[in-house]
Write a protein that holds these residues in place. Structure first.
Motif, short mmCIF file in Angstrom:
data_model
loop_
_atom_site.label_atom_id
_atom_site.label_comp_id
_atom_site.label_asym_id
_atom_site.label_seq_id
_atom_site.Cartn_x
_atom_site.Cartn_y
_atom_site.Cartn_z
N ILE A 1 -29.28 -11.73 31.32
CA ILE A 1 -29.54 -12.92 30.50
C ILE A 1 -30.29 -12.57 29.22
N LYS A 2 -31.26 -11.66 29.31
CA LYS A 2 -32.05 -11.30 28.13
C LYS A 2 -31.17 -10.70 27.05
N THR A 3 -30.27 -9.81 27.43
CA THR A 3 -29.36 -9.18 26.46
C THR A 3 -28.41 -10.22 25.89
N THR A 4 -27.92 -11.11 26.74
CA THR A 4 -27.03 -12.18 26.28
C THR A 4 -27.73 -13.08 25.27
N GLN A 5 -28.98 -13.40 25.56
CA GLN A 5 -29.76 -14.22 24.63
C GLN A 5 -29.86 -13.55 23.27
N GLU A 6 -30.08 -12.25 23.27
CA GLU A 6 -30.21 -11.52 22.01
C GLU A 6 -28.88 -11.45 21.27
N LEU A 7 -27.79 -11.27 22.00
CA LEU A 7 -26.48 -11.18 21.35
C LEU A 7 -26.03 -12.53 20.80
N LEU A 8 -26.34 -13.61 21.52
CA LEU A 8 -25.99 -14.96 21.06
C LEU A 8 -27.03 -15.52 20.10
N ASN B 1 -28.68 -22.15 30.58
CA ASN B 1 -27.76 -23.28 30.76
C ASN B 1 -26.31 -22.82 30.67
N VAL B 2 -26.04 -21.93 29.73
CA VAL B 2 -24.68 -21.39 29.58
C VAL B 2 -24.29 -20.63 30.83
N TYR B 3 -25.19 -19.77 31.31
CA TYR B 3 -24.90 -18.96 32.51
C TYR B 3 -24.74 -19.84 33.75
N THR B 4 -25.54 -20.90 33.84
CA THR B 4 -25.44 -21.82 34.97
C THR B 4 -24.07 -22.47 35.00
N HIS B 5 -23.62 -22.92 33.81
CA HIS B 5 -22.31 -23.54 33.71
C HIS B 5 -21.21 -22.56 34.11
N LEU B 6 -21.31 -21.33 33.63
CA LEU B 6 -20.31 -20.32 33.94
C LEU B 6 -20.32 -19.98 35.44
N LYS B 7 -21.53 -19.97 36.02
CA LYS B 7 -21.65 -19.68 37.45
C LYS B 7 -20.96 -20.74 38.28
N GLU B 8 -21.16 -22.01 37.91
CA GLU B 8 -20.53 -23.11 38.65
C GLU B 8 -19.02 -23.07 38.50
N THR B 9 -18.55 -22.73 37.29
CA THR B 9 -17.11 -22.62 37.05
C THR B 9 -16.52 -21.51 37.90
N LYS B 10 -17.25 -20.39 37.98
CA LYS B 10 -16.77 -19.26 38.77
C LYS B 10 -16.69 -19.61 40.25
N ARG C 1 -17.18 -18.81 20.82
CA ARG C 1 -18.57 -18.45 21.15
C ARG C 1 -18.79 -18.56 22.66
N HIS C 2 -18.22 -19.57 23.26
CA HIS C 2 -18.33 -19.74 24.71
C HIS C 2 -17.58 -18.61 25.42
N THR C 3 -16.44 -18.22 24.86
CA THR C 3 -15.65 -17.13 25.43
C THR C 3 -16.44 -15.82 25.39
N PHE C 4 -17.14 -15.59 24.29
CA PHE C 4 -17.97 -14.39 24.15
C PHE C 4 -19.05 -14.38 25.23
N ALA C 5 -19.70 -15.51 25.43
CA ALA C 5 -20.73 -15.61 26.46
C ALA C 5 -20.14 -15.38 27.84
N SER C 6 -18.95 -15.95 28.07
CA SER C 6 -18.28 -15.80 29.35
C SER C 6 -17.91 -14.35 29.62
#
Length: 368
Positions: free
Chosen positions: A319-326, A336-345, A305-310
């Motif tokens: 973000i709005k589309t991601t929210q709907e898909l998840l 929060n998910v996007y923030t984490h991914l942004k920091e990782t990137k 699920r995290h991979t899908f978001a990534s």
């Protein structure tokens, strides 16, 4: 009012009792009483405190003698239905294993004391962070409920320090396609199609295991999510499919992409169970799948699920589309998910920028 009461265990042979009648906010006549004060002054102080509380709140709840275990039961009976069924099962397991027979017999009033709460968590140094957080969540739930019920006035649970010595091994958050593909090709069919659906849709495993062929609209390329599997019990025969999902937003239609569509069409040619991902016409143990994934491929099902978001983030999906898909009920969860991914990137970017530099060729630092 205050009066003396005989007490054999008291040194002077008696103690003091505070008692009085009052009317609550519903104009019902009630009686308050508390005994055991060694001096009249102690009784007078308590009487003053209780009458001040009565004036402030309009009632005196004498249920404060209840234990944490008793209030936990009340909480689950009163507010438990706001949680997903698998979450309820997890809370019940955590409560039985780590709370009920340890500090669960303590009076609920003690949970408004910071030192008492901190002492509880000091005893969990040998537990993993996930376990300690699960315990903290339950205490937070129960004490919040206790405040609403008037059993306690406050709870400093947010102030406690989680002292965990044992560090959990950091899980792989994103599953590389090559690792997913290797697992898909090596796993049994029922496991393989399960992780394929997870990889290409980001669905929760409880939702995937409740999917029927009728939930897949191959003509319009849609997957209908209406049910989930409750799988917390140890006996497969106790597993059940229910229509109540994690959140109201969870029930939805999501797109069926071409890659997954091809895999499902091929799979369904030879597999005709009631539910798509069943093994020999019955559900399999979910824990077995996660155990295999972790041992053989170093990822867990939730990592999909995290991979899908990534994948969405890396392809600049908003973000709005991601929210709907998840199907997050709250956009903050997606943020929060996007923030984490942004920091990782950011970290990956810095590492990639400097990876060409040979550390061994750097001059040694001079120590003054």
């Amino acid at each position: 009012m205050i009066r003396k009461r005989p007490a054999k265990k008291a040194k002077n042979g008696y103690t003091y009792q505070v008692y009085f009648y009052y009317r609550d906010i519903f104009d019902k006549r009630k009686y308050y009483s508390k005994s055991g004060f060694l001096t009249k002054k102690e009784a007078q102080i308590h009487e003053t405190e209780m009458k001040a509380r009565l004036k402030e709140k309009g009632s005196l709840n004498q249920e404060a003698n209840k234990t944490f275990n008793e209030v936990f039961k009340e909480f689950m009976e009163t507010e438990g239905d706001r949680f997903a069924l698998n979450t309820i099962e997890k809370k019940e397991r955590t409560f039985k294993k780590y709370i009920r027979n340890s500090f669960g017999a303590s009076k609920i009033t003690l949970f408004s004391n910071y030192a008492f709460l901190q002492e509880i968590f000091n005893g969990f140094e040998d537990k993993t962070m996930s376990i300690v957080r699960a315990i903290k969540d339950i205490i937070k739930n129960v004490t919040s409920f206790a405040i609403k019920m008037g059993y306690i006035d406050n709870s400093p649970i947010s102030l406690v320090t989680l002292k965990v010595i044992e560090k959990e091994k950091k899980e792989m958050n994103v599953v590389p396609f090559e690792v997913f593909l290797k697992a898909y090709n090596e796993l049994e069919d029922c496991y393989a199609i399960t992780i394929a659906i997870g990889y290409y849709t980001g669905m929760r495993i409880a939702e995937i295991l409740a999917l029927k062929k009728d939930d897949i609209d191959f003509e319009n390329n849609l997957i209908s999510i209406n049910n989930q599997l409750i799988y917390s019990g140890r006996n497969i025969n106790d597993y059940q499919v229910v229509s109540k999902l994690k959140t109201k937003k969870s029930k939805d239609f999501i797109p069926l992409n071409d890659q997954l569509k091809d895999l499902l069409i091929e799979y369904l040619k030879t597999h005709h169970s009631k539910y798509i991902c069943q093994k020999n016409n019955q559900f399999y143990y979910v824990s077995n799948l996660d155990r295999i994934l972790k041992r053989e491929y170093d990822f867990t099902f939730h990592n999909l699920r995290h991979t899908f978001a990534s994948t969405l983030y890396e392809n600049d999906v908003d973000i709005k589309t991601t929210q709907e898909l998840l199907r997050h009920s709250n956009v903050n969860t997606t943020l929060n998910v996007y923030t984490h991914l942004k920091e990782t990137k950011k970290l990956d970017t810095i590492n990639n920028v400097f990876k060409a530099k040979d550390v061994k060729s750097m001059p040694k630092m001079k120590i003054n």
